[in-house]
Design a protein around this motif. Structure first.
Motif, PDB file in Angstrom:
ATOM      1  N   LYS A 112      52.606  15.624  49.216  1.00  0.00           N
ATOM      2  CA  LYS A 112      51.741  16.641  48.496  1.00  0.00           C
ATOM      3  C   LYS A 112      51.680  17.661  49.437  1.00  0.00           C
ATOM      4  O   LYS A 112      51.217  17.863  50.576  1.00  0.00           O
ATOM      5  CB  LYS A 112      50.403  15.807  48.504  1.00  0.00           C
ATOM      6  N   SER A 120      49.292  20.053  49.253  1.00  0.00           N
ATOM      7  CA  SER A 120      48.174  20.557  49.725  1.00  0.00           C
ATOM      8  C   SER A 120      47.666  19.772  50.893  1.00  0.00           C
ATOM      9  O   SER A 120      46.592  20.094  51.442  1.00  0.00           O
ATOM     10  CB  SER A 120      47.128  20.472  48.439  1.00  0.00           C
ATOM     11  N   THR A 137      55.219  18.738  39.580  1.00  0.00           N
ATOM     12  CA  THR A 137      53.944  18.485  39.400  1.00  0.00           C
ATOM     13  C   THR A 137      53.641  17.273  38.808  1.00  0.00           C
ATOM     14  O   THR A 137      54.047  16.640  37.766  1.00  0.00           O
ATOM     15  CB  THR A 137      53.480  19.752  38.286  1.00  0.00           C
ATOM     16  N   GLN A 186      50.497  14.047  38.597  1.00  0.00           N
ATOM     17  CA  GLN A 186      48.899  13.623  38.251  1.00  0.00           C
ATOM     18  C   GLN A 186      48.756  13.152  39.596  1.00  0.00           C
ATOM     19  O   GLN A 186      49.140  12.220  40.434  1.00  0.00           O
ATOM     20  CB  GLN A 186      49.016  12.653  37.165  1.00  0.00           C
ATOM     21  N   VAL A 187      47.449  13.720  40.075  1.00  0.00           N
ATOM     22  CA  VAL A 187      46.675  12.957  41.347  1.00  0.00           C
ATOM     23  C   VAL A 187      45.937  11.613  41.056  1.00  0.00           C
ATOM     24  O   VAL A 187      45.471  11.616  40.016  1.00  0.00           O
ATOM     25  CB  VAL A 187      45.464  13.929  41.903  1.00  0.00           C
ATOM     26  N   LYS A 244      42.581  10.969  39.575  1.00  0.00           N
ATOM     27  CA  LYS A 244      41.797  12.245  39.297  1.00  0.00           C
ATOM     28  C   LYS A 244      42.375  12.846  37.981  1.00  0.00           C
ATOM     29  O   LYS A 244      43.621  12.798  37.899  1.00  0.00           O
ATOM     30  CB  LYS A 244      41.888  13.262  40.316  1.00  0.00           C
ATOM     31  N   ASP A 245      41.651  13.688  37.472  1.00  0.00           N
ATOM     32  CA  ASP A 245      42.069  14.375  36.141  1.00  0.00           C
ATOM     33  C   ASP A 245      42.745  15.539  36.354  1.00  0.00           C
ATOM     34  O   ASP A 245      41.928  16.689  35.865  1.00  0.00           O
ATOM     35  CB  ASP A 245      40.855  14.268  35.038  1.00  0.00           C
ATOM     36  N   ARG A 246      43.406  15.582  37.589  1.00  0.00           N
ATOM     37  CA  ARG A 246      44.448  17.056  37.775  1.00  0.00           C
ATOM     38  C   ARG A 246      45.744  16.648  38.167  1.00  0.00           C
ATOM     39  O   ARG A 246      46.069  15.561  38.516  1.00  0.00           O
ATOM     40  CB  ARG A 246      43.476  17.909  38.535  1.00  0.00           C
ATOM     41  N   THR A 247      46.358  17.791  38.130  1.00  0.00           N
ATOM     42  CA  THR A 247      47.875  17.720  38.539  1.00  0.00           C
ATOM     43  C   THR A 247      47.755  18.485  39.943  1.00  0.00           C
ATOM     44  O   THR A 247      47.224  19.548  40.218  1.00  0.00           O
ATOM     45  CB  THR A 247      48.850  18.244  37.620  1.00  0.00           C
ATOM     46  N   GLU A 248      48.753  18.324  40.770  1.00  0.00           N
ATOM     47  CA  GLU A 248      49.092  19.024  41.927  1.00  0.00           C
ATOM     48  C   GLU A 248      50.617  19.064  42.257  1.00  0.00           C
ATOM     49  O   GLU A 248      51.295  18.333  41.733  1.00  0.00           O
ATOM     50  CB  GLU A 248      48.563  18.407  43.173  1.00  0.00           C
ATOM     51  N   GLU A 249      51.005  20.016  42.947  1.00  0.00           N
ATOM     52  CA  GLU A 249      52.584  20.170  43.496  1.00  0.00           C
ATOM     53  C   GLU A 249      53.191  19.254  44.342  1.00  0.00           C
ATOM     54  O   GLU A 249      52.183  19.177  45.723  1.00  0.00           O
ATOM     55  CB  GLU A 249      52.995  21.677  43.734  1.00  0.00           C
TER      56      GLU A 249
END
Length: 407
Positions: free
Chosen positions: A164, A166, A193, A195-196, A199-204
């Motif tokens: 990840k 981040s 990209t 899905q985390v 959690k309701d979001r995505t990350e690179e």
């Protein structure tokens, strides 16, 4: 006010302006030339060691030149006036000869061009060359090594093949190192990209596809290459040159490249020289003398060395000031037709240089320039003579083809 009075007012007004400008220019020129003359006198007051007669001649000339013209906007000497036109380097990747100011940019460009041929090799060069902080590079390599080792130990575990971006450790230790991401991508990691979890979001992420056993072995090989990587450094060009016998062998005119003094260091040098009279009249300890000698050695990055051979020809080469005496011996040996024969080198003042001693050239007072004397080992020469042999040609033919005359 009458017309005549007005004329007088205008006259005195312009007269005042002219006087003001004249005084301002006079003050400026006086201040400027005072600084230059003071600087030159300080340099002229520098004491020279009796064991270094060669330095006395060229140091004064070059100190005046550097202080009077360096950075002053005054046209500098023609390069033909110098004993050597400058300091040059050879790029190990392209073989191109470079000036000091060109080498870093040229090597960076050469490394980036290499990505089209071998992305692994290029990214490893990038990591070790572009980043100056060795401790930070080591910290990044430790983390990358952990990534690869975990993948090799757990090839079916998907979590070990995802990084990840981040992630705090990745951000602080890996991403700050130029070339680290390029290396991971060269290994096969792909930017994706995702899905985390929870959690309701995505990350690179950087994700490595599942690897076969053969590919895993290649990962280990590439990791070993990374761990053993070294910075790409331009190699100093010796600029080997042979001169005919000359009475000018002890005359050196060095270009500014040889000096390691910034404007701020020159200012500090002036302050130190202002105490020269007091220091020379007081009893100074060995520690004080050694400290001064170390400071003197740090002024020079390079050394222009000449070796007078038995046939009176002169061999010249450029060295880093902190190279060992062994490098000088090897340079001479590589230039000889019969390099296997033992020989000796004598420094100015009759000091014999010992190849096996771990002394730097500047520690032997050979920087920034010196003329040394070459002599064959007497015992070996006696054996050769007893066997009816003799040493005819000293230097290699390729060097003698380009022999020049010292002016």
């Amino acid at each position: 006010m009458g017309t005549g009075a007005k004329h007088w007012v205008i006259f005195f007004f312009f007269l005042f302006i002219y006087i003001y400008i004249f005084l301002y220019i006079t003050f400026f020129l006086k201040y400027y030339f005072h600084k230059i003359s003071k600087n030159i006198l300080i340099k002229m007051s520098r004491p020279f060691k009796n064991s270094d007669p060669v330095l006395t001649h060229f140091s004064l000339t070059n100190c005046i030149y550097l202080n009077l013209f360096k950075g002053s906007g005054v046209p500098q000497k023609d390069l033909s006036c110098f004993s050597v036109s400058g300091v040059f380097f050879i790029c190990p990747l392209t073989g191109k000869t470079l000036r000091k100011t060109e080498r870093e940019m040229h090597i960076k460009e050469a490394i980036l061009m290499r990505f089209s041929e071998d992305a692994i090799e290029a990214s490893i060069m990038m990591i070790h060359t572009f980043n100056k902080d060795k401790e930070k590079v080591k910290a990044a390599l430790d983390i990358i090594s952990k990534y690869v080792e975990n993948i090799c130990k757990n090839p079916t575990e998907e979590k070990y093949r995802k990084i990840k971006l981040s992630n705090k450790v990745f951000q602080e230790k890996v991403s700050v190192i130029e070339g680290s991401r390029e290396y991971l991508q060269a290994l096969g990691f792909e930017s994706t990209t995702l899905q985390v979890d929870g959690k309701d979001r995505t990350e690179e992420f950087l994700v490595l596809p599942a690897q076969e056993s053969e590919a895993l072995e290649q990962l280990k090989v590439h990791l070993e290459r990374l761990q053993k990587g070294e910075p790409v450094r331009a190699k100093l060009d010796r600029q080997t040159q042979v001169f005919r016998p000359s009475k000018h062998a002890t005359h050196f005119e060095l270009p500014p490249d040889f000096y390691n003094l910034t404007a701020e260091e020159l200012k500090r040098e002036q302050q130190l020289k202002s105490e020269i009279v007091e220091r020379n009249t007081m009893l100074r300890t060995k520690a004080m003398r050694e400290k001064d000698e170390q400071r003197e050695r740090r002024k020079y990055n390079y050394a222009l060395l000449r070796v007078r051979l038995p046939d009176e020809n002169i061999l010249q080469g450029t060295f880093l000031a902190w190279e060992r005496v062994a490098a000088l011996y090897q340079f001479v040996r590589d230039s000889l037709e019969n390099g296997w024969q033992p020989f000796e080198l004598m420094a100015p003042g009759g000091q014999k240089l010992k190849e096996e001693e771990e002394l730097a050239l500047n520690e032997c007072n050979l920087a920034p320039a010196a003329l040394l004397t070459f002599s064959w080992d007497a015992a070996v020469q006696a054996d050769i003579a007893a066997a009816g042999g003799k040493t005819a040609v000293l230097l290699k033919a390729a060097l003698l083809e380009n022999i020049k005359t010292l002016s």
